[in-house]
Structure formats: C-alpha cells, structure tokens
Design a protein around this motif. Structure first.
Motif, mmCIF file in Angstrom:
data_model
loop_
_atom_site.group_PDB
_atom_site.id
_atom_site.type_symbol
_atom_site.label_atom_id
_atom_site.label_comp_id
_atom_site.label_asym_id
_atom_site.label_seq_id
_atom_site.Cartn_x
_atom_site.Cartn_y
_atom_site.Cartn_z
ATOM 1 N N SER A 147 0.836 -1.194 0.000
ATOM 2 C CA SER A 147 0.000 0.000 0.000
ATOM 3 C C SER A 147 0.878 1.253 0.000
ATOM 4 O O SER A 147 0.443 2.320 -0.440
ATOM 5 C CB SER A 147 -0.920 0.007 1.220
ATOM 6 O OG SER A 147 -0.167 -0.091 2.415
ATOM 7 N N ASP A 148 2.112 1.116 0.505
ATOM 8 C CA ASP A 148 3.135 2.160 0.372
ATOM 9 C C ASP A 148 4.071 1.702 -0.729
ATOM 10 O O ASP A 148 4.946 0.851 -0.521
ATOM 11 C CB ASP A 148 3.890 2.324 1.694
ATOM 12 C CG ASP A 148 5.022 3.347 1.604
ATOM 13 O OD1 ASP A 148 5.220 3.930 0.515
ATOM 14 O OD2 ASP A 148 5.703 3.558 2.621
ATOM 15 N N LYS A 337 -8.153 14.151 -5.225
ATOM 16 C CA LYS A 337 -8.997 14.038 -4.034
ATOM 17 C C LYS A 337 -10.339 13.419 -4.391
ATOM 18 O O LYS A 337 -10.832 12.533 -3.671
ATOM 19 C CB LYS A 337 -9.211 15.404 -3.382
ATOM 20 C CG LYS A 337 -10.059 15.319 -2.095
ATOM 21 C CD LYS A 337 -10.178 16.659 -1.382
ATOM 22 C CE LYS A 337 -11.137 17.588 -2.105
ATOM 23 N NZ LYS A 337 -11.396 18.827 -1.327
ATOM 24 N N ASP A 389 -8.535 1.348 1.533
ATOM 25 C CA ASP A 389 -9.308 2.479 2.056
ATOM 26 C C ASP A 389 -8.451 3.407 2.912
ATOM 27 O O ASP A 389 -8.550 4.635 2.813
ATOM 28 C CB ASP A 389 -10.466 1.973 2.925
ATOM 29 C CG ASP A 389 -11.542 1.262 2.141
ATOM 30 O OD1 ASP A 389 -11.444 1.223 0.905
ATOM 31 O OD2 ASP A 389 -12.481 0.744 2.760
ATOM 32 N N GLU A 390 -7.610 2.807 3.775
ATOM 33 C CA GLU A 390 -6.846 3.602 4.728
ATOM 34 C C GLU A 390 -5.921 4.595 4.034
ATOM 35 O O GLU A 390 -5.763 5.739 4.488
ATOM 36 C CB GLU A 390 -6.026 2.668 5.636
ATOM 37 C CG GLU A 390 -6.864 1.826 6.586
ATOM 38 C CD GLU A 390 -7.468 0.587 5.943
ATOM 39 O OE1 GLU A 390 -8.156 -0.168 6.653
ATOM 40 O OE2 GLU A 390 -7.253 0.380 4.727
ATOM 41 N N VAL A 391 -5.307 4.178 2.928
ATOM 42 C CA VAL A 391 -4.404 5.066 2.196
ATOM 43 C C VAL A 391 -5.174 6.231 1.594
ATOM 44 O O VAL A 391 -4.754 7.392 1.659
ATOM 45 C CB VAL A 391 -3.648 4.286 1.105
ATOM 46 C CG1 VAL A 391 -2.916 5.231 0.164
ATOM 47 C CG2 VAL A 391 -2.660 3.310 1.746
ATOM 48 N N HIS A 392 -6.323 5.925 1.015
ATOM 49 C CA HIS A 392 -7.120 6.983 0.393
ATOM 50 C C HIS A 392 -7.694 7.934 1.441
ATOM 51 O O HIS A 392 -7.701 9.157 1.237
ATOM 52 C CB HIS A 392 -8.243 6.378 -0.451
ATOM 53 C CG HIS A 392 -7.747 5.610 -1.635
ATOM 54 N ND1 HIS A 392 -6.995 6.189 -2.640
ATOM 55 C CD2 HIS A 392 -7.865 4.299 -1.963
ATOM 56 C CE1 HIS A 392 -6.689 5.275 -3.551
ATOM 57 N NE2 HIS A 392 -7.206 4.122 -3.156
ATOM 58 N N ARG A 393 -8.149 7.394 2.560
ATOM 59 C CA ARG A 393 -8.665 8.261 3.626
ATOM 60 C C ARG A 393 -7.560 9.171 4.162
ATOM 61 O O ARG A 393 -7.797 10.357 4.442
ATOM 62 C CB ARG A 393 -9.239 7.415 4.766
ATOM 63 C CG ARG A 393 -10.532 6.702 4.418
ATOM 64 C CD ARG A 393 -11.067 5.947 5.627
ATOM 65 N NE ARG A 393 -12.180 5.086 5.289
ATOM 66 C CZ ARG A 393 -13.447 5.478 5.208
ATOM 67 N NH1 ARG A 393 -13.752 6.739 5.444
ATOM 68 N NH2 ARG A 393 -14.406 4.617 4.893
ATOM 69 N N ASN A 394 -6.369 8.618 4.314
ATOM 70 C CA ASN A 394 -5.249 9.426 4.788
ATOM 71 C C ASN A 394 -4.947 10.561 3.807
ATOM 72 O O ASN A 394 -4.697 11.711 4.215
ATOM 73 C CB ASN A 394 -4.016 8.543 4.970
ATOM 74 C CG ASN A 394 -2.829 9.303 5.529
ATOM 75 O OD1 ASN A 394 -2.843 9.753 6.669
ATOM 76 N ND2 ASN A 394 -1.791 9.469 4.726
ATOM 77 N N GLN A 395 -4.982 10.241 2.511
ATOM 78 C CA GLN A 395 -4.721 11.254 1.496
ATOM 79 C C GLN A 395 -5.805 12.333 1.499
ATOM 80 O O GLN A 395 -5.501 13.534 1.428
ATOM 81 C CB GLN A 395 -4.647 10.588 0.109
ATOM 82 C CG GLN A 395 -4.285 11.558 -1.019
ATOM 83 C CD GLN A 395 -4.331 10.875 -2.373
ATOM 84 O OE1 GLN A 395 -5.179 10.020 -2.627
ATOM 85 N NE2 GLN A 395 -3.425 11.260 -3.264
ATOM 86 N N GLY A 397 -7.752 13.165 4.028
ATOM 87 C CA GLY A 397 -7.608 13.954 5.247
ATOM 88 C C GLY A 397 -6.457 14.946 5.149
ATOM 89 O O GLY A 397 -6.581 16.102 5.594
ATOM 90 N N LYS A 398 -5.351 14.508 4.578
ATOM 91 C CA LYS A 398 -4.192 15.385 4.420
ATOM 92 C C LYS A 398 -4.528 16.577 3.532
ATOM 93 O O LYS A 398 -4.188 17.731 3.858
ATOM 94 C CB LYS A 398 -3.029 14.597 3.832
ATOM 95 C CG LYS A 398 -1.740 15.389 3.683
ATOM 96 C CD LYS A 398 -0.635 14.520 3.096
ATOM 97 C CE LYS A 398 0.642 15.325 2.902
ATOM 98 N NZ LYS A 398 1.724 14.480 2.310
#
Length: 410
Positions: A147-148, A337, A389-395, A397-398
């Motif tokens: 994911s990274d 986004k 999902d977590e990667v996209h949510r982090n992006q 939010g950032k």
C-alpha cells in the motif's frame, strides 16, 4: 453542475443495454458452464468460446474500446461520458471483457497510450486494442506492505543493454490467463536515490521471457476467477532490453499515479452497476417471497434497506460523475482528491447493498444459484485493489487539512 447525458451518450446507453439484454445476461450461465467443463477436464485456465463470440459481436456493433479519453484509439468519449456506459457493463462480471473494457487491460492500455513510445505501442498496445492478447500489472509484493509503493523491493539492475529483474509479485491480475502476453512491471532501478519517489521504474516484461514463472493462481474468498484470475509470479534473473522501460528510469511512481487514477474510477463505475443489479435482485426477491403471512417487501426492515440502498447508490453515482468531470476539465492530478473519495465510497457502498440483497435472499443469497456471493467477494476485494481504504482516507484527510493552512481564520 449539469450531469445530464448528451444525445450521443443516451444512444450508446441504449445500445449497450440492448447488447446486455440480448447477449450478455443470457450467456452468463453458459460462460460458467464452459469454465467448469474446463475445470473438470483439469485445466480451467483457458479461454472460453462464448467470450470470443461476445467480443466479436460487440466489436461488430462498434461497442468496443469505449474508454481511452483524449486518445485517437478510443471512442472519443470523455470520462464523464464513459461513466454511465461502464456502469451498465459492471452489472455483469463477463461484460467488461466482451466490450474490451476490462481491468487490468484498460489501465495498461491507457499507460501505453500516455507513456509508451511508438515501438512499444506498435508491439503491445495494438494487439490489446484488438482484443487479441491480455496483459497484467505486476506491482504488489507479498513480502512488504505494498500500500506504500515506496516499500517495493523488486530489484532491477542494469547490465549493458539489458535490465536484470529479480522479484516476487502477487495479485498480478491476469497472470494465470494463457492469453496474458505482457506485464507492466514496477521495480527499483535506483534504490539509493534520496527521493523515494524516484527509485522506481516501470518496464515492459513479456510473459514468455525466461525466468518469469507463474507460481500459483490466488483465490478471492475461495473464487479463483478462472480463466483470468490473479497470480503470484516470480522473476529470476529475467533479462529484458533497456528499451522496454516506460518513459524513463525513475519515473515509475509518476506513471503509477497517472495509471491508477482512471483505473480507480473505472472500478467505481462498474461497482455502481453491480450494486444496481443487486438492488434489482433484492426488490424482485422481496416481491416474490412471503414470510410471516405477507410479502417480504411489505416488511418495514426490507423497505428501509431498499430505500437506503437507493440513496447510497445515487450518492456514489454523483460522486463518480463529479470525479469524472474533474478529470475531464482539470486533469487527473488535480482530481486526485475526488478520485480518492469515490475509491473509498463506492466499494463500501456496493458491499452494503449486496449484503442487504443477500439477506433478502436468505440461504440462497450465499449459494451459487444467484450472483450475489460472487458479487460481494468482488466488491470487498476492491477495498484493497488500487490502494486500500486507509491510504485513500489518509490522502483525503491530508488534503483537507492543507486547505486550512492557507484559508484565513474566521
């Protein structure tokens, strides 16, 4: 913002829907029967006659390569125009391939259109556009959290006029398919580069290159998705010409961002169609079945779920259309986004709607007699594919927080 469809798109909607009714839905069982017949003979990993027939019919009707915006190779449709057509295709798992609009080929074709040189396009893009071969995208690795993407460990070392590749990849969709002839491979050509986003390159690797080995097909909730499937692939001292690099060394991450944007939104378009079909099956089942003296449709919990399903589907559709509009008008990079938002929203929406449909079907919902169990497995998997999902949510939010670094306080 006007998301109404143009006469051209409405006509294509009519034609694609008519093709689905006449050819796709009636042949879903035939497709499964053919795959299972191959399995009984010991090899489900071979093309089906029915799919080749469907492809021939779709191409003859001009319903072919409807994606590829801003390209001489496509149908001349924008992302916004393609969205409702892709949604219709998403109603059946066999439809996208029939129209030559299935992953990962669409993403790979877009990559070759955007970043491939003339020789690369001539050798690989043209047969993909014609539906003669299939392809795969080799990025994810079992040994690291992919994911990274900067974690990728695949080594690509220069040796004269060749690259030497050593790696192990998995979830390489399409790799088990005997028609898969080309991989787009992502690996590190410059692991010591101080910029973690300049260490990687994308390279074209023919599947038949010595040292490329399809180790095993992977299952998704028990489904192997033959004859296409997902594979774990090893690369042992694989040698390919330096000319197989896409765009240039160190530009793999840049290409990945350009490739994954359209791929992500295409998944979401198809998921809306999948959810629509689940809702249709839920409504029909609720009207036909009776429990506790009345139709299942007359129970309040059923109506509430049907209403919520309609709300969730339409919310996701408008998010998709907005993202497509942004891609068309501002570009994929500016729309990152909006793309991330829909990539989170659509799979979760589809999982919920399909789950409700399964409940209405009772025990039949988790059987192979209806397409819902397979649909759920597909939708749930897409919460990982092209980024979890977590990667996209982090992006998201950032990017949201960054707005408030420049906006004046009120």
């Amino acid at each position: 913002m006007d998301f109404s469809y143009t006469p051209k798109v409405r006509e294509l909607q009519r034609r694609v829907s008519a093709f689905m009714d006449e050819y796709i839905y009636p042949n879903e069982h035939r497709y499964h029967e053919e795959v299972e017949a191959h399995r009984a003979q010991g090899n489900p990993w071979q093309p089906t006659r029915v799919m080749e027939e469907l492809k021939e019919k779709a191409r003859a009707q001009g319903l072919w390569n409807l994606f590829l915006p801003e390209s001489k190779y496509g149908a001349g449709l924008t992302n916004l125009e393609y969205a409702p057509l892709c949604e219709i295709m998403g109603r059946s798992h066999i439809a996208p391939e029939a129209f030559n609009c299935s992953a990962p080929d669409t993403g790979n074709m877009e990559t070759l259109v955007r970043y491939g040189n003339e020789a690369q396009q001539r050798e690989w893009l043209q047969p993909l556009l014609e539906g003669k071969i299939r392809s795969a995208f080799a990025m994810t690795e079992p040994a690291v959290a992919s994911s990274d993407a900067t974690n990728i460990e695949a080594r690509v070392e220069r040796d004269g006029d060749h690259y030497v590749i050593n790696a192990r990849k998995w979830w390489t969709s399409g790799a088990p398919d005997p028609r898969c002839e080309i991989l787009i491979f992502m690996g590190k050509t410059d692991p010591d580069n101080p910029s973690r986003h300049s260490q990687q390159s994308m390279i074209l690797v023919p599947m038949k290159t010595p040292g490329v080995k399809m180790e095993r097909p992977l299952t998704v909730f028990g489904y192997d998705h033959a004859p296409h499937g997902h594979g774990e692939v090893s690369f042992e001292n694989v040698r390919v010409p330096v000319g197989n690099v896409l765009l240039g060394e160190g530009r793999g991450f840049e290409i990945a961002q350009g490739r994954l944007g359209p791929g992500r939104i295409h998944h979401c378009m198809r998921l809306i169609g999948l959810a629509e079909r689940a809702l249709e099956l839920m409504c029909r089942r609720a009207l036909e079945r009776h429990a506790f003296g009345r139709a299942v449709a007359d129970h309040g919990v059923t109506r509430e779920r049907i209403a919520n399903a309609r709300i969730l589907i339409d919310q996701a559709r408008f998010l998709v259309l907005n993202a497509a509009h942004m891609m068309d008008t501002a570009g994929n990079k500016v729309a990152k986004k909006e793309i991330a938002m829909i990539k989170v929203a659509a799979p979760s929406m589809a999982c919920q709607v399909i789950d409700w449909a399964i409940q209405v079907h009772g025990g039949a919902g988790v059987s192979g007699d209806f397409p819902l169990a397979a649909a759920y497995a597909s939708a749930r998997t897409l919460r990982f594919a092209d980024g979890p999902d977590e990667v996209h949510r982090n992006q998201i939010g950032k990017m949201e927080l960054e707005r408030y670094l420049t906006l004046p306080k009120r």
